[in-house]
Design an enzyme around this catalytic site. Structure first.
Site, mmCIF file in Angstrom:
data_model
loop_
_atom_site.group_PDB
_atom_site.id
_atom_site.type_symbol
_atom_site.label_atom_id
_atom_site.label_comp_id
_atom_site.label_asym_id
_atom_site.label_seq_id
_atom_site.Cartn_x
_atom_site.Cartn_y
_atom_site.Cartn_z
ATOM 1 N N LYS A 22 0.838 -1.209 0.000
ATOM 2 C CA LYS A 22 0.000 0.000 0.000
ATOM 3 C C LYS A 22 0.873 1.258 0.000
ATOM 4 O O LYS A 22 0.650 2.190 -0.762
ATOM 5 C CB LYS A 22 -0.899 0.007 1.248
ATOM 6 N N ASN A 23 1.871 1.276 0.889
ATOM 7 C CA ASN A 23 2.626 2.516 1.081
ATOM 8 C C ASN A 23 3.639 2.798 -0.033
ATOM 9 O O ASN A 23 4.286 3.842 -0.031
ATOM 10 C CB ASN A 23 3.318 2.517 2.454
ATOM 11 N N CYS A 126 -4.708 13.185 13.250
ATOM 12 C CA CYS A 126 -4.828 11.773 12.909
ATOM 13 C C CYS A 126 -4.770 10.981 14.195
ATOM 14 O O CYS A 126 -4.184 11.418 15.180
ATOM 15 C CB CYS A 126 -3.685 11.423 11.983
ATOM 16 N N ARG A 131 1.324 14.620 13.617
ATOM 17 C CA ARG A 131 1.819 14.490 12.245
ATOM 18 C C ARG A 131 1.881 15.821 11.488
ATOM 19 O O ARG A 131 1.117 16.074 10.562
ATOM 20 C CB ARG A 131 0.995 13.461 11.478
ATOM 21 N N ASP A 316 4.767 0.478 11.929
ATOM 22 C CA ASP A 316 3.546 -0.120 11.364
ATOM 23 C C ASP A 316 3.355 -1.582 11.774
ATOM 24 O O ASP A 316 2.352 -2.202 11.416
ATOM 25 C CB ASP A 316 3.547 -0.009 9.825
ATOM 26 N N ARG A 408 -8.722 -0.295 4.385
ATOM 27 C CA ARG A 408 -7.791 0.702 3.836
ATOM 28 C C ARG A 408 -6.451 0.069 3.473
ATOM 29 O O ARG A 408 -5.765 0.567 2.593
ATOM 30 C CB ARG A 408 -7.541 1.812 4.861
HETATM 31 C C1 EPZ Z 1 4.490 6.883 6.378
HETATM 32 O O1 EPZ Z 1 3.786 7.973 6.954
HETATM 33 C C2 EPZ Z 1 3.516 5.744 6.271
HETATM 34 N N1 EPZ Z 1 2.387 6.145 5.432
HETATM 35 C C3 EPZ Z 1 3.023 5.350 7.667
HETATM 36 O O2 EPZ Z 1 2.187 4.225 7.525
HETATM 37 C C4 EPZ Z 1 4.235 4.973 8.514
HETATM 38 O O3 EPZ Z 1 3.794 4.693 9.827
HETATM 39 C C5 EPZ Z 1 5.229 6.117 8.539
HETATM 40 O O4 EPZ Z 1 5.599 6.493 7.177
HETATM 41 C C6 EPZ Z 1 6.519 5.783 9.278
HETATM 42 O O5 EPZ Z 1 7.129 4.671 8.696
HETATM 43 C C7 EPZ Z 1 2.446 5.963 4.128
HETATM 44 O O6 EPZ Z 1 3.449 5.539 3.571
HETATM 45 C C8 EPZ Z 1 1.239 6.289 3.338
HETATM 46 P P1 EPZ Z 1 6.711 10.111 8.453
HETATM 47 P P2 EPZ Z 1 4.407 9.424 6.959
HETATM 48 O O7 EPZ Z 1 6.652 11.427 7.799
HETATM 49 O O8 EPZ Z 1 5.248 9.605 5.768
HETATM 50 C C9 EPZ Z 1 7.230 13.369 11.878
HETATM 51 C C10 EPZ Z 1 0.185 2.997 7.790
HETATM 52 O O9 EPZ Z 1 -0.400 2.471 8.778
HETATM 53 N N2 EPZ Z 1 7.096 14.426 10.868
HETATM 54 O O10 EPZ Z 1 7.851 9.206 8.123
HETATM 55 O O11 EPZ Z 1 3.303 10.360 7.199
HETATM 56 C C11 EPZ Z 1 5.952 12.587 12.097
HETATM 57 O O12 EPZ Z 1 5.062 13.285 12.940
HETATM 58 C C12 EPZ Z 1 0.786 4.370 7.881
HETATM 59 O O13 EPZ Z 1 0.283 2.428 6.690
HETATM 60 C C13 EPZ Z 1 7.333 15.731 11.229
HETATM 61 O O14 EPZ Z 1 7.651 16.036 12.403
HETATM 62 O O15 EPZ Z 1 5.344 9.339 8.240
HETATM 63 C C14 EPZ Z 1 6.493 11.314 12.710
HETATM 64 O O16 EPZ Z 1 6.748 11.516 14.066
HETATM 65 C C15 EPZ Z 1 0.493 5.071 9.161
HETATM 66 N N3 EPZ Z 1 7.189 16.711 10.294
HETATM 67 C C16 EPZ Z 1 7.813 11.117 11.970
HETATM 68 O O17 EPZ Z 1 8.144 12.395 11.412
HETATM 69 C C17 EPZ Z 1 6.846 16.417 8.996
HETATM 70 O O18 EPZ Z 1 6.750 17.361 8.187
HETATM 71 C C18 EPZ Z 1 7.798 10.102 10.844
HETATM 72 O O19 EPZ Z 1 6.669 10.342 10.021
HETATM 73 C C19 EPZ Z 1 6.639 15.091 8.638
HETATM 74 C C20 EPZ Z 1 6.769 14.106 9.588
#
Ligand code: EPZ
Length: 429
Positions: A22-23, A126, A131, A316, A408
């Site tokens: 998915k991701n 969320c 996030r 995840d 989803r």
């Molecule tokens: C991706 O989300 C995945 N989603 C998530 O999977 C997964 O949990 C996550 O990466 C971590 O591996 C998809 O691929 C669609 P991040 P993403 O930006 O990209 C912080 C699932 O269940 N952050 O790597 O949104 C954030 O708050 C989902 O399939 C900032 O601070 O995650 C978090 O603490 C849920 N500022 C950390 O970084 C930003 O601008 C990592 O989040 C962006 C992120």
């Protein structure tokens, strides 16, 4: 609203076909915005998030056709999508669509790179944490974008087009890395992204962009170097297998006992998780194009785990591991370091008889001899499937509410588990 009923206590035996990730699928579909030519994606999973993203992309002008799809046809492993964005007709991604799926925010990078402007709704809160999007905005600003936040929308402009830049992410972010990498592919000059996410899905997107004509070095490392090109062309790309789905079914087998071949799974995509399972006493054997997971009557050993960006243990799979450890012979600790509020499954697991205490980002799980079925409800995708795992290992009946979360991200979950002997059914209402 649909529910799932599980009658626990059956061992899982058989084979499960692992779907496309998915991701990876979501950003790969978004990459179609970068080119006026056709992007063909194979092995696309049939998921609610994919359907929703297709709707969002059509709104921007992407023409999407699914190959070989007839209504009423039985579910088949992996569909082929043809996506063609000859002309972008709308550079706004509206609130009502972006609010439903965070990944749709990622259209910001490609729209800005190709059309020099984009207006994308902030994704909002969320269930797993706040996030923020600061890293996306920082990265795109480094590429020369002027960015304002107006009325809940990120409004980004790059009148003369984006230019290369040097971005050092203070924190690893999958989404920000993908979004900036896509934008940089069409920027003038060279971009270097430091502290880039190394998740396999980022590499999959980078390889697809390369096939479209992007010039990207350092794929699968923490430093990506992207030499911008003026346009991207057509490509065909097969989505990589879903490592989270793989790990989820591996944990289900570990929880119930049994012997299951996960077909199409690739061990190198989830070594940290497979190591944890081996430490817990589960036999893992990579075979040709598959992984065999086996647990006989040996008790599960407790483990201490911290979630980390790839190649560490994935957030995840945290909820699923917790469900598994509720049955271990001893006390496990699980620290969630990626999202600050990803423990919504804890209170539901406790409803099934689990003994879990929370202190900040640390969950302490004391194994119990038996879980007992109960009605439960979850607030996100991975939490929901952790309840399925717990239900499969519990005595009696578990009803999981809010199944739309599962839809989803898990293709044909009941069928895949049912084929291995699980007693699981969907109750439609
Ligand atoms: C991706 O989300 C995945 N989603 C998530 O999977 C997964 O949990 C996550 O990466 C971590 O591996 C998809 O691929 C669609 P991040 P993403 O930006 O990209 C912080 C699932 O269940 N952050 O790597 O949104 C954030 O708050 C989902 O399939 C900032 O601070 O995650 C978090 O603490 C849920 N500022 C950390 O970084 C930003 O601008 C990592 O989040 C962006 C992120």
């Amino acid at each position: 609203m649909d529910r799932i009923r599980v009658r626990g206590g059956r061992r899982l035996e058989g084979e499960i076909e692992i779907s496309g990730a998915k991701n990876a699928t979501l950003p790969l579909m978004i990459a179609s915005l970068l080119s006026a030519e056709r992007l063909t994606l194979e092995n696309v999973p049939h998921l609610a998030d994919v359907t929703l993203l297709a709707r969002i992309l059509r709104n921007h002008g992407v023409d999407i056709a699914m190959e070989g799809k007839r209504s009423g046809a039985p579910p088949h492993p992996g569909e082929t999508y043809h996506l063609e964005a000859r002309e972008i007709v709308d550079t706004t991604a509206p609130y009502d669509l972006v609010a439903k799926m965070r990944a749709s925010f990622w259209v910001l990078g490609p729209l800005l790179a190709r059309c020099h402007e984009a207006r994308v709704s902030m994704p909002g809160g969320c269930a797993i944490g706040t996030r923020p999007v600061d890293l996306y905005l920082m990265g795109l600003s480094e590429l020369g974008a002027e960015i304002d936040v107006e009325g809940g929308y990120v409004v980004a402009r790059a009148p003369g087009g984006l230019r290369g830049g040097r971005i050092i992410f203070p924190k690893v972010s999958v989404g920000a890395t993908i979004c900036v990498m896509m934008a940089a592919s069409l920027a003038r000059g060279e971009t270097v992204i430091e502290n880039a996410a190394r998740e396999p899905e980022v590499g999959d997107v980078a390889r697809c962009l390369q096939a479209m004509g992007a010039r990207i070095d350092g794929i699968d490392t923490g430093t990506l170097t992207i030499a911008g090109v003026s346009s991207l062309g057509a490509a065909r790309h097969a989505v990589l297998p879903d490592r989270i789905e793989t790990g989820t079914y591996a944990m289900a087998v570990a929880a119930t006992g049994g012997d299951v071949l996960l077909k199409g799974a690739r061990a190198e995509l989830l070594e940290a998780a497979l190591d944890v399972l081996e430490r817990a006493g589960v036999a893992i054997k990579p075979e040709d194009g598959a992984i065999r997971v086996r647990r006989n009557d040996v008790p599960l050993q407790p483990v201490d785990v911290e979630t980390r960006p790839f190649p560490g243990f994935p957030t995840d799979l945290q909820a699923q591991l917790m469900a598994l450890m509720t049955r271990a012979a001893g006390t496990s600790t699980i620290r969630e370091t990626i999202f600050e509020n990803r423990f919504m499954h804890v209170q539901e697991l406790v409803r099934l008889g689990a003994n879990i205490t929370l202190q900040g980002d640390l969950a302490t799980v004391r194994g119990v001899a038996q879980l007992k079925g109960a009605p439960v409800m979850a607030t996100d995708l991975r939490a929901s499937v952790s309840l399925v795992i717990a239900g499969l290992a519990a005595e009696g009946e578990t009803i999981i509410n809010r199944v739309y979360h599962l839809d989803r991200g898990f293709e044909n979950l009941e069928r895949k588990l049912g084929n291995c002997g699980a007693v699981i059914e969907r109750l439609s209402s």
